[in-house]
Design a protein around this motif. Structure first.
Motif, mmCIF file in Angstrom:
data_model
loop_
_atom_site.group_PDB
_atom_site.id
_atom_site.type_symbol
_atom_site.label_atom_id
_atom_site.label_comp_id
_atom_site.label_asym_id
_atom_site.label_seq_id
_atom_site.Cartn_x
_atom_site.Cartn_y
_atom_site.Cartn_z
ATOM 1 N N LYS A 146 0.838 -1.201 0.000
ATOM 2 C CA LYS A 146 0.000 0.000 0.000
ATOM 3 C C LYS A 146 0.872 1.250 0.000
ATOM 4 C CE LYS A 146 -4.157 -1.492 2.572
ATOM 5 N NZ LYS A 146 -4.964 -1.216 3.797
ATOM 6 N N VAL A 147 0.288 2.336 -0.475
ATOM 7 C CA VAL A 147 0.899 3.654 -0.323
ATOM 8 C C VAL A 147 0.103 4.393 0.743
ATOM 9 C CG1 VAL A 147 1.452 5.842 -1.428
ATOM 10 C CG2 VAL A 147 1.719 3.705 -2.702
ATOM 11 N N VAL A 148 0.787 4.790 1.815
ATOM 12 C CA VAL A 148 0.159 5.473 2.942
ATOM 13 C C VAL A 148 0.864 6.803 3.148
ATOM 14 C CG1 VAL A 148 -0.432 5.361 5.392
ATOM 15 C CG2 VAL A 148 -0.405 3.261 4.021
ATOM 16 N N ASP A 149 0.133 7.889 2.991
ATOM 17 C CA ASP A 149 0.702 9.223 3.167
ATOM 18 C C ASP A 149 1.971 9.391 2.333
ATOM 19 O OD1 ASP A 149 0.732 11.814 4.202
ATOM 20 O OD2 ASP A 149 1.946 11.252 5.940
ATOM 21 N N GLY A 150 1.930 8.894 1.088
ATOM 22 C CA GLY A 150 3.040 9.040 0.157
ATOM 23 C C GLY A 150 4.170 8.052 0.330
ATOM 24 N N GLU A 151 4.039 7.115 1.259
ATOM 25 C CA GLU A 151 5.097 6.142 1.519
ATOM 26 C C GLU A 151 4.644 4.744 1.113
ATOM 27 O OE1 GLU A 151 5.603 6.676 5.661
ATOM 28 O OE2 GLU A 151 6.425 8.694 5.481
ATOM 29 N N THR A 152 5.537 3.982 0.493
ATOM 30 C CA THR A 152 5.224 2.628 0.053
ATOM 31 C C THR A 152 5.556 1.647 1.161
ATOM 32 O OG1 THR A 152 5.756 3.228 -2.221
ATOM 33 C CG2 THR A 152 5.666 0.882 -1.702
ATOM 34 N N LEU A 153 4.530 0.862 1.555
ATOM 35 C CA LEU A 153 4.701 -0.117 2.638
ATOM 36 C C LEU A 153 4.320 -1.511 2.144
ATOM 37 C CD1 LEU A 153 4.131 2.702 4.187
ATOM 38 C CD2 LEU A 153 3.538 1.236 6.106
ATOM 39 N N PRO A 154 5.226 -2.474 2.149
ATOM 40 C CA PRO A 154 6.652 -2.286 2.394
ATOM 41 C C PRO A 154 7.381 -1.824 1.138
ATOM 42 C CG PRO A 154 6.252 -4.593 1.971
ATOM 43 C CD PRO A 154 4.911 -3.906 1.914
ATOM 44 N N LEU A 155 8.524 -1.183 1.324
ATOM 45 C CA LEU A 155 9.432 -0.933 0.218
ATOM 46 C C LEU A 155 10.099 -2.263 -0.107
ATOM 47 C CD1 LEU A 155 11.033 1.029 -1.658
ATOM 48 C CD2 LEU A 155 12.677 1.282 0.229
ATOM 49 N N VAL A 156 9.998 -2.700 -1.364
ATOM 50 C CA VAL A 156 10.538 -4.002 -1.761
ATOM 51 C C VAL A 156 11.867 -3.805 -2.487
ATOM 52 C CG1 VAL A 156 10.123 -6.125 -3.051
ATOM 53 C CG2 VAL A 156 8.199 -4.918 -1.981
ATOM 54 N N LEU A 157 12.932 -4.394 -1.940
ATOM 55 C CA LEU A 157 14.259 -4.322 -2.539
ATOM 56 C C LEU A 157 14.657 -5.699 -3.046
ATOM 57 C CD1 LEU A 157 16.137 -2.088 0.084
ATOM 58 C CD2 LEU A 157 14.904 -1.368 -1.972
ATOM 59 N N GLN A 158 15.089 -5.743 -4.307
ATOM 60 C CA GLN A 158 15.462 -6.985 -4.966
ATOM 61 C C GLN A 158 16.870 -6.875 -5.535
ATOM 62 O OE1 GLN A 158 12.148 -7.059 -7.755
ATOM 63 N NE2 GLN A 158 11.060 -8.562 -6.490
ATOM 64 N N PRO A 159 17.457 -7.994 -5.952
ATOM 65 C CA PRO A 159 18.798 -7.922 -6.550
ATOM 66 C C PRO A 159 18.787 -7.036 -7.790
ATOM 67 C CG PRO A 159 18.216 -10.193 -6.031
ATOM 68 C CD PRO A 159 16.972 -9.386 -5.853
ATOM 69 N N PRO A 160 19.857 -6.257 -7.996
ATOM 70 C CA PRO A 160 19.900 -5.383 -9.178
ATOM 71 C C PRO A 160 20.077 -6.155 -10.475
ATOM 72 C CG PRO A 160 21.986 -5.305 -8.006
ATOM 73 C CD PRO A 160 21.055 -6.120 -7.163
ATOM 74 N N GLU A 161 20.597 -7.370 -10.352
ATOM 75 C CA GLU A 161 20.778 -8.231 -11.529
ATOM 76 C C GLU A 161 20.825 -9.674 -11.047
ATOM 77 O OE1 GLU A 161 25.539 -7.927 -12.120
ATOM 78 O OE2 GLU A 161 24.388 -6.117 -12.572
ATOM 79 N N PRO A 162 20.489 -10.632 -11.891
ATOM 80 C CA PRO A 162 20.379 -12.043 -11.470
ATOM 81 C C PRO A 162 21.640 -12.622 -10.843
ATOM 82 C CG PRO A 162 19.394 -11.733 -13.636
ATOM 83 C CD PRO A 162 20.080 -10.450 -13.290
ATOM 84 N N THR A 163 22.806 -12.113 -11.224
ATOM 85 C CA THR A 163 24.051 -12.687 -10.710
ATOM 86 C C THR A 163 24.385 -12.204 -9.303
ATOM 87 O OG1 THR A 163 25.315 -10.893 -11.753
ATOM 88 C CG2 THR A 163 25.021 -12.942 -13.022
ATOM 89 N N ARG A 164 23.589 -11.296 -8.766
ATOM 90 C CA ARG A 164 23.870 -10.743 -7.432
ATOM 91 C C ARG A 164 22.740 -11.095 -6.456
ATOM 92 N NH1 ARG A 164 25.366 -4.552 -8.106
ATOM 93 N NH2 ARG A 164 25.609 -4.771 -5.825
ATOM 94 N N ASN A 165 22.281 -12.319 -6.528
ATOM 95 C CA ASN A 165 21.159 -12.739 -5.679
ATOM 96 C C ASN A 165 21.589 -13.648 -4.532
ATOM 97 O OD1 ASN A 165 21.774 -15.062 -7.089
ATOM 98 N ND2 ASN A 165 19.640 -15.646 -7.441
ATOM 99 N N ASP A 166 22.881 -13.653 -4.210
ATOM 100 C CA ASP A 166 23.372 -14.507 -3.121
ATOM 101 C C ASP A 166 23.507 -13.687 -1.844
ATOM 102 O OD1 ASP A 166 26.647 -13.847 -2.882
ATOM 103 O OD2 ASP A 166 25.697 -13.419 -4.823
#
Length: 321
Positions: free
Chosen positions: A17-37
């Motif tokens: 959800k976006v609540v008062d302009g903030e995304t909850l939760p902020l989802v962070l993922q690997p920037p590229e497939p080779t950096r998922n360890d």
């Protein structure tokens, strides 16, 4: 820098959800497939520590997804990447130590709903961060819903301004009764011997007093703790002056083994408590686990709970100052 780090890609998840302009939760993922360890993740977190902490305060919840986190050892490495001090859990939930700073989350029956709460809200020293890791996602149910605490205060002030200010002015008192030994037959089954790391009553009482609790001993060996006065809401630095609903009135009012009332002995009206329960549910974000997820909560800003779940479900936790 406020919204993006090149070391992560920004994702989305079910229930976000976006609540008062903030995304909850902020989802962070690997920037590229080779950096998922995990090794790459830990290195990235150390490098981006200040940015990550700013984002956690801004968004209140951050989900690390897609990093192939497998077990408690790897989860502990992630926790320790930030250099945050550990804080020992004090509370009614039965838990088991797993590895270094990692514990099981509440081991009470999966069929029970664990009500929304700020972790250790009634203790003088409570964690700033609560970090959860999903080792085994449940086949059905078992979400970890969470609620922006300031929204509860805002809506309660809109509907019950006089009752809110009366509770704030008087302060709150709580009671909770703990057995001597642990029982996983209840989500509040942690015994006082485990909670205070003492089998001697005098030592347990001393430790309870140090945490701001008064104690009464019952005939069956149970310990009744009395806490208060406590405030209804709190404002924490760096969180936009928001007034957080930093209490556990709904979770303890009129429940088995617990109570909540105003510090002068005045009962809290049932209709106020019941409507607050509805508001909390209406404002909730229903987060569904995937294997390997690591979820960070700003404990000063969010209430969280656990939906009833089918087995198996294994979520581990670390708490930080």
């Amino acid at each position: 820098m406020e919204h993006f780090s090149k070391d992560f890609s920004i994702g989305a998840c079910e229930g976000q959800k976006v609540v008062d302009g903030e995304t909850l939760p902020l989802v962070l993922q690997p920037p590229e497939p080779t950096r998922n360890d995990v090794e790459s993740l830990v290195s990235t977190l150390k490098k981006n520590k200040d940015w990550f902490e700013q984002m956690l305060i801004k968004n209140s919840a951050i989900l690390l997804r897609g990093f192939n986190v497998q077990n408690a050892v790897e989860f502990n490495d992630i926790v320790e990447a930030f250099g945050w001090d550990d804080i020992r859990y004090v509370g009614p939930a039965p838990r088991t130590h797993v590895h270094k700073r990692v514990w099981t989350a509440n081991e009470g029956p999966l069929s029970e709903f664990i009500y929304y709460h700020h972790e250790m809200v009634l203790i003088k020293e409570y964690p700033k961060q609560v970090i959860l890791f999903c080792e085994t996602p449940p086949p059905e149910g078992g979400q970890t819903p969470f609620v922006p605490s300031f929204r509860v205060t805002e809506r309660m002030l809109e509907e019950f301004p006089e009752a809110v200010e009366e509770m704030e002015a008087n302060g709150l008192k709580y009671t909770f009764t703990a057995p001597s030994k642990n029982s996983t037959g209840s989500m509040r089954g942690r015994g006082w011997e485990d909670a205070f790391a003492a089998s001697d009553r005098a030592e347990a009482e001393k430790r309870a007093n140090a945490l701001g609790m008064d104690v009464e001993w019952l005939a069956d060996g149970s310990m009744k703790t009395i806490l208060g006065p406590r405030s209804l809401t709190k404002v924490f630095e760096g969180r936009k002056g928001r007034r957080m609903w930093f209490n556990t009135v709904v979770g303890m009012h009129g429940k088995e083994h617990s109570s909540a009332f105003m510090a002068d002995g005045t009962e809290i009206p049932d209709n106020v408590v019941n409507r607050c329960q509805e508001i909390i549910e209406e404002e909730s974000i229903q987060f569904k686990w995937e294997k390997g997820d690591v979820l960070f909560f700003d404990n000063l800003a969010l209430l969280h709970g656990r939906r009833p779940s089918a087995a198996p479900r294994r979520v581990l936790v670390a708490t930080c100052k």
